[in-house]
Write a protein that holds these residues in place. Sequence first.
Motif, PDB file in Angstrom:
ATOM      1  N   MET A   1      47.021  30.663  39.377  1.00  0.00           N
ATOM      2  CA  MET A   1      47.435  31.624  38.394  1.00  0.00           C
ATOM      3  C   MET A   1      47.227  31.081  36.977  1.00  0.00           C
ATOM      4  N   LYS A   2      47.488  29.737  36.815  1.00  0.00           N
ATOM      5  CA  LYS A   2      47.330  29.114  35.511  1.00  0.00           C
ATOM      6  C   LYS A   2      45.868  29.089  35.089  1.00  0.00           C
ATOM      7  N   SER A   3      44.972  28.880  36.054  1.00  0.00           N
ATOM      8  CA  SER A   3      43.557  28.837  35.721  1.00  0.00           C
ATOM      9  C   SER A   3      43.061  30.219  35.297  1.00  0.00           C
ATOM     10  N   LEU A   4      43.644  31.262  35.886  1.00  0.00           N
ATOM     11  CA  LEU A   4      43.266  32.624  35.509  1.00  0.00           C
ATOM     12  C   LEU A   4      43.702  32.912  34.085  1.00  0.00           C
ATOM     13  N   LEU A   5      44.919  32.473  33.729  1.00  0.00           N
ATOM     14  CA  LEU A   5      45.398  32.669  32.358  1.00  0.00           C
ATOM     15  C   LEU A   5      44.574  31.862  31.361  1.00  0.00           C
ATOM     16  N   ASP A   6      44.140  30.672  31.748  1.00  0.00           N
ATOM     17  CA  ASP A   6      43.295  29.858  30.873  1.00  0.00           C
ATOM     18  C   ASP A   6      41.958  30.553  30.631  1.00  0.00           C
ATOM     19  N   LYS A   7      41.412  31.139  31.687  1.00  0.00           N
ATOM     20  CA  LYS A   7      40.133  31.841  31.546  1.00  0.00           C
ATOM     21  C   LYS A   7      40.293  33.064  30.650  1.00  0.00           C
ATOM     22  N   LEU A   8      41.441  33.768  30.779  1.00  0.00           N
ATOM     23  CA  LEU A   8      41.671  34.929  29.927  1.00  0.00           C
ATOM     24  C   LEU A   8      41.830  34.518  28.466  1.00  0.00           C
ATOM     25  N   ASP A   9      42.456  33.371  28.200  1.00  0.00           N
ATOM     26  CA  ASP A   9      42.622  32.879  26.826  1.00  0.00           C
ATOM     27  C   ASP A   9      41.288  32.505  26.201  1.00  0.00           C
ATOM     28  N   LYS A  10      40.334  32.067  27.004  1.00  0.00           N
ATOM     29  CA  LYS A  10      39.035  31.640  26.498  1.00  0.00           C
ATOM     30  C   LYS A  10      38.118  32.823  26.198  1.00  0.00           C
ATOM     31  N   LEU A  11      38.500  34.039  26.636  1.00  0.00           N
ATOM     32  CA  LEU A  11      37.659  35.210  26.383  1.00  0.00           C
ATOM     33  C   LEU A  11      37.715  35.584  24.913  1.00  0.00           C
ATOM     34  N   SER A  12      36.605  36.166  24.478  1.00  0.00           N
ATOM     35  CA  SER A  12      36.551  36.625  23.086  1.00  0.00           C
ATOM     36  C   SER A  12      37.366  37.914  22.966  1.00  0.00           C
ATOM     37  N   PRO A  13      37.763  38.278  21.747  1.00  0.00           N
ATOM     38  CA  PRO A  13      38.558  39.494  21.569  1.00  0.00           C
ATOM     39  C   PRO A  13      37.821  40.750  22.103  1.00  0.00           C
TER      40      PRO A  13
END
Length: 184
Positions: A1-13
């Motif tokens: 779950m944490k890796s999914l949130l990290d990937k979402l944070d790395k996305l551009s706006p």
Amino acid sequence: MKSLLDKLDKLSPREKMMLALMTIFVFSALMDRCVVSSIMSRLEKMDSAIEQSKDERDYALRLLSREKEAQVEYEKIGSAIVKAASPAEAITDMKAELYAAARKSGLVINAMDQREPRPKSFCDEYVVEITKFDAEMKDLMAFIYKIDSSPGMSKVVRLNITPGKTRNSVTGSMLLTKVMIVEG
């Protein structure tokens, strides 16, 4: 779950907005397929049931508006419908009437059977079959006339005749019906 949130944070706006729009679109499609379509089908069924009930109500109101006309018409023909206390009495009365008409007209009834009454909406139609009779042709015609003109709603439904032994004589069978109301 944490890796999914990290990937979402790395996305551009822009990618985050596209992901949010796609999520909203998929959620809307699922809601449409699962919830909205079942509700709409129920509403359509209810609408058709309402329309059918309206049609039945309108028909019933038309019948009620013609109640007085029907009552007047019944008063005119009500005396033609014979009333009997029971089905057995109705058949007995019908047979007695047939024997009396046969005696008066000169028709000889050799065999007579009764059948099951045919129920109608407000009355019963009683059926008697004269399986064998002998008569002169004029006597047969007199018998049929007496039955058709007798009080009540008697009639000859089926008549089978064959030439008899003498010139004007006939033998045959006939099916007779009479409408009666059983009281009680």
